[in-house]
Scaffold this motif. Structure first.
Motif, short mmCIF file in Angstrom:
data_model
loop_
_atom_site.label_atom_id
_atom_site.label_comp_id
_atom_site.label_asym_id
_atom_site.label_seq_id
_atom_site.Cartn_x
_atom_site.Cartn_y
_atom_site.Cartn_z
N ASP A 1 47.45 36.77 29.56
CA ASP A 1 47.84 35.90 30.49
C ASP A 1 47.57 36.20 31.97
N ILE A 2 47.10 35.16 32.62
CA ILE A 2 46.78 35.44 34.16
C ILE A 2 47.27 34.60 34.98
N PRO A 3 48.37 34.89 35.59
CA PRO A 3 49.14 33.96 36.70
C PRO A 3 48.23 33.70 37.95
N LEU A 4 48.36 32.50 38.21
CA LEU A 4 47.52 31.81 39.26
C LEU A 4 48.39 31.89 40.57
N PRO A 5 47.77 31.74 41.91
CA PRO A 5 48.51 31.76 43.05
C PRO A 5 49.52 30.41 43.23
N ASP A 6 49.01 29.37 42.49
CA ASP A 6 49.99 28.21 42.49
C ASP A 6 51.04 27.96 41.46
N GLY A 7 51.18 28.97 40.44
CA GLY A 7 52.28 28.98 39.74
C GLY A 7 51.73 28.83 38.33
N GLN A 8 50.55 28.23 37.96
CA GLN A 8 49.96 27.94 36.78
C GLN A 8 49.78 29.47 36.11
N VAL A 9 49.41 29.26 34.91
CA VAL A 9 49.05 30.48 34.09
C VAL A 9 47.77 30.10 33.13
N ILE A 10 46.60 31.06 33.57
CA ILE A 10 45.63 30.85 32.32
C ILE A 10 46.14 31.78 31.13
N LYS A 11 46.36 30.97 30.04
CA LYS A 11 46.83 31.89 28.82
C LYS A 11 45.84 32.69 28.12
N LYS A 12 46.37 33.60 27.69
CA LYS A 12 45.38 34.47 26.86
C LYS A 12 44.72 33.61 25.81
N GLY A 13 43.14 33.83 25.92
CA GLY A 13 42.54 33.11 25.06
C GLY A 13 41.76 31.94 25.53
N GLU A 14 42.14 31.28 26.70
CA GLU A 14 41.73 30.02 27.32
C GLU A 14 40.48 30.42 28.01
N ALA A 15 39.84 29.29 28.03
CA ALA A 15 38.23 29.50 28.70
C ALA A 15 38.23 29.00 30.16
N ILE A 16 37.52 29.63 30.88
CA ILE A 16 37.28 29.80 32.38
C ILE A 16 35.83 29.35 32.59
N LEU A 17 35.58 28.39 33.45
CA LEU A 17 34.55 27.86 33.98
C LEU A 17 34.16 27.94 35.46
N ALA A 18 33.31 28.85 35.65
CA ALA A 18 32.82 29.32 37.16
C ALA A 18 32.30 28.23 37.76
N SER A 19 32.87 27.53 38.77
CA SER A 19 32.36 26.32 39.30
C SER A 19 31.89 26.68 40.79
N TYR A 20 30.80 27.22 40.72
CA TYR A 20 29.95 27.92 41.98
C TYR A 20 29.67 26.84 43.07
N ALA A 21 29.14 25.66 42.61
CA ALA A 21 28.67 24.72 43.64
C ALA A 21 30.23 24.30 44.33
N ALA A 22 31.23 24.04 43.69
CA ALA A 22 32.51 23.63 44.37
C ALA A 22 33.03 24.80 45.20
N ALA A 23 33.04 25.99 44.70
CA ALA A 23 33.36 27.33 45.52
C ALA A 23 32.60 27.37 46.89
N ASN A 24 31.13 27.20 46.74
CA ASN A 24 30.45 27.70 47.73
C ASN A 24 30.64 26.42 48.93
N ARG A 25 31.19 25.40 48.58
CA ARG A 25 31.43 24.58 49.77
C ARG A 25 32.98 24.49 50.03
N HIS A 26 33.76 25.23 49.83
CA HIS A 26 35.33 25.25 49.82
C HIS A 26 35.49 25.58 51.40
N PRO A 27 36.24 24.52 52.06
CA PRO A 27 36.59 24.81 53.49
C PRO A 27 37.47 25.78 54.00
N ASP A 28 38.26 26.49 52.82
CA ASP A 28 38.81 27.62 52.90
C ASP A 28 37.65 28.81 53.36
#
Length: 414
Positions: free
Chosen positions: A300-327
Motif C-alpha cells: 500500500d502506498i499513501p498519496l499526498p492527498d490522502g488516497q492510497v494506491i493499494k498493493k497490487g494496483e496498477a500505475i500508469l506513468a502519464s509523462y505528457a501530463a506531468a511534463n506540462r504540470h504548472p507546478d
C-alpha cells in the motif's frame, strides 16, 4: 476490470490529448483511470511520479505483482506491454541483470561511433527529399521522420532491409490503442515470427551488431550472466520499439513545432538557442510517449492527498501530463519556448530512475543531427497544412501526427 463511476475513461484514439491531460491534473496528483478496460492510477504530478519511479515498492513485473495479470493477458489489447520478458518488465535484481547485459550496446563509445553513420543516413534522406518537385508538399513523417530511426536501428541490430519494412507496420500496431484484442494478438504472432527470423539469420551469420552480441550471451540454462531465448527475443523487441517509434515522434513534433512557431526557429538561427534546446523542449512539450503502461504497487502506498494506491494496483506513468504540470513549469507550461528559464526544459520523456531509457543518447544524436541538417538544407520550409489541422495517430501512448505535409522550398543557389 469493470468501469467504476469515479474512473476517468481514457480515449483510446486520443483525439484531444491536451484536454485529457488537463482533466487528469485537475483530479489531483494521481487519478483512477480506465485504459482499454484496465483500471490504473494515472500519475500526472511530476514530483509524485518521480517518487514512484524510484520507489523500491513499485514494480514493473506484472507476473509477480499484478493480481489482474492473467485476465489482462487474455483480454487486454496491450497485453504484450506487460507480458514480455525483458528489462522493460523486470524488477529488482532481475532488472539490474538484464540492464547490465544490454547497457554496453548503448555505451558512450558506441553512440559516438554511430555519429558518422547517422550523418550519412541523414544526408541520404535529405538528398532524396531534394528531388521533390518545387512547391509540391512532401510528408516528412513518412519520408524523413520514419526512415531515419528505422535505418539507424537496422544498422545497430543488423536488421536486413527487407525486414525493416516488416517491422515498421508491426511496431506501429504495437503502439496503436485502437486495435481489438484479437488484432493485437495476431500482430504479436507476426512480430515474434519476424524476430525469430532475425535471430536465426544472425545466429548463422553473426556480425558486429547488437543482435549478434545478445545471441552470444544466450543460454537456456538462465545463468545470471546470460539471456534465455525468450529474454533475447523480448530484448530485441524492446530495442526496436523503443528505438524507432519514439524517435519518429520526436522528429515529427520538433519539425511541426518549429514550422508553426517561426519566432522559436529564429532563436536557433540567431544563436539564442541551440538544437539541443529544440530537442529537450520538444521532449518536454510533446513527449514521444504520452502514457506508458504499467507499474504495480508492491505494498500500500499513501498519496499526498490522502488516497492510497493499494498493493497490487496498477500505475500508469502519464509523462505528457506531468511534463506540462504548472507546478513544474509555471503558467507557461503549455507554451513551446526554447528560451525557457529555470528549471528549463526539464522533462520525464525518457523516464526516470532505474528504468531511464538506455537509448536516450542515441535518440538525442539522431534528432539534433536530423534537425540541424534539415533546416540548413531547407531554410524556407513551411507547413502545407495548418498545425491545428494535422491529425494525431490514434494512440494513448504514441504522440505524433498521422502525416506532416511540408513544402520544402530549398534555399536559392548563391
Amino acid at each position: 476490470m469493470s468501469e467504476q463511476p469515479d474512473i476517468l475513461v481514457l480515449d483510446p484514439t486520443s483525439a484531444d490529448p491536451d484536454a485529457e491531460h488537463q482533466a487528469l491534473r485537475a483530479r489531483g496528483p494521481a487519478a483512477r483511470v480506465d485504459i482499454l478496460g484496465v483500471t490504473a492510477w494515472s500519475v500526472s504530478d511530476p514530483a509524485l511520479l518521480k517518487k514512484l519511479l524510484t520507489d523500491p515498492d513499485v514494480s514493473k513485473d506484472a507476473k509477480q505483482h499484478w493480481p489482474a495479470f492473467e485476465e489482462a493477458v487474455s483480454t487486454w489489447p496491450l497485453a504484450l506491454w506487460v507480458a514480455v520478458d525483458s528489462m522493460f518488465t523486470a524488477f529488482g535484481s532481475e532488472h539490474r541483470r538484464l540492464r547490465r547485459m544490454v547497457a554496453p550496446a548503448f555505451s558512450a563509445r558506441r553512440v559516438t561511433a554511430l555519429k558518422e553513420t547517422v550523418e550519412r543516413l541523414v544526408d541520404e534522406l535529405l538528398d532524396e527529399l531534394a528531388s521533390t518537385p518545387s512547391g509540391e508538399p512532401v510528408d516528412l513523417r513518412e519520408r524523413f521522420a520514419y526512415p531515419l530511426p528505422i535505418r539507424v536501428i537496422s544498422h545497430l541490430l543488423g536488421l536486413p532491409k527487407a525486414q525493416s519494412e516488416d517491422f515498421r507496420a508491426l511496431v506501429d500496431n504495437l503502439f496503436a490503442t485502437n486495435l481489438t484484442t484479437e488484432e493485437a494478438a495476431a500482430n504479436t504472432v507476426r512480430l515474434y515470427a519476424v524476430l525469430e527470423e532475425l535471430i536465426e539469420a544472425r545466429r548463422v551469420e553473426p556480425g558486429d551488431d547488437m543482435t549478434s552480441l545478445l545471441i552470444a550471451a544466450e543460454d537456456e540454462e538462465g545463468d545470471s550472466s546470460t539471456l534465455t531465448h525468450t529474454e533475447l527475443r523480448d530484448t530485441l523487441l524492446l530495442m526496436i520499439s523503443a528505438g524507432y517509434e519514439t524517435t519518429v515522434n520526436l522528429l515529427d513534433q520538433a519539425i511541426a513545432a518549429l514550422l508553426s512557431h517561426p519566432e522559436q526557429l529564429a532563436h536557433v538561427r540567431e544563436g539564442r538557442a541551440s538544437w539541443d534546446d529544440v530537442v529537450e523542449e520538444t521532449l518536454r512539450h510533446e513527449p514521444a510517449v504520452k502514457h506508458l503502461p504499467l507499474r504495480y504497487a508492491v505494498r500500500d502506498i499513501p498519496l499526498p492527498d490522502g488516497q492510497v494506491i493499494k498493493k497490487g494496483e496498477a500505475i500508469l506513468a502519464s509523462y505528457a501530463a506531468a511534463n506540462r504540470h504548472p507546478d513544474w513549469h509555471g503558467e507557461s507550461a503549455d507554451v513551446f519556448d526554447l528560451t525557457r528559464t529555470a528549471p528549463g526544459p526539464e522533462h520525464l520523456a525518457f523516464g526516470y530512475g532505474v528504468h531511464f531509457c538506455l537509448g536516450a543518447p542515441l535518440a538525442r544524436l539522431e534528432a539534433t543531427t536530423a534537425l540541424r541538417e534539415f533546416f540548413a538544407r531547407f531554410p524556407l520550409a513551411e507547413l502545407a497544412t495548418p498545425v491545428e489541422e494535422l491529425g494525431l495517430v490514434p494512440s494513448l501512448m504514441s504522440n505524433g501526427h498521422r502525416s506532416l505535409p511540408v513544402r520544402l522550398r530549398p534555399a536559392p543557389a548563391n
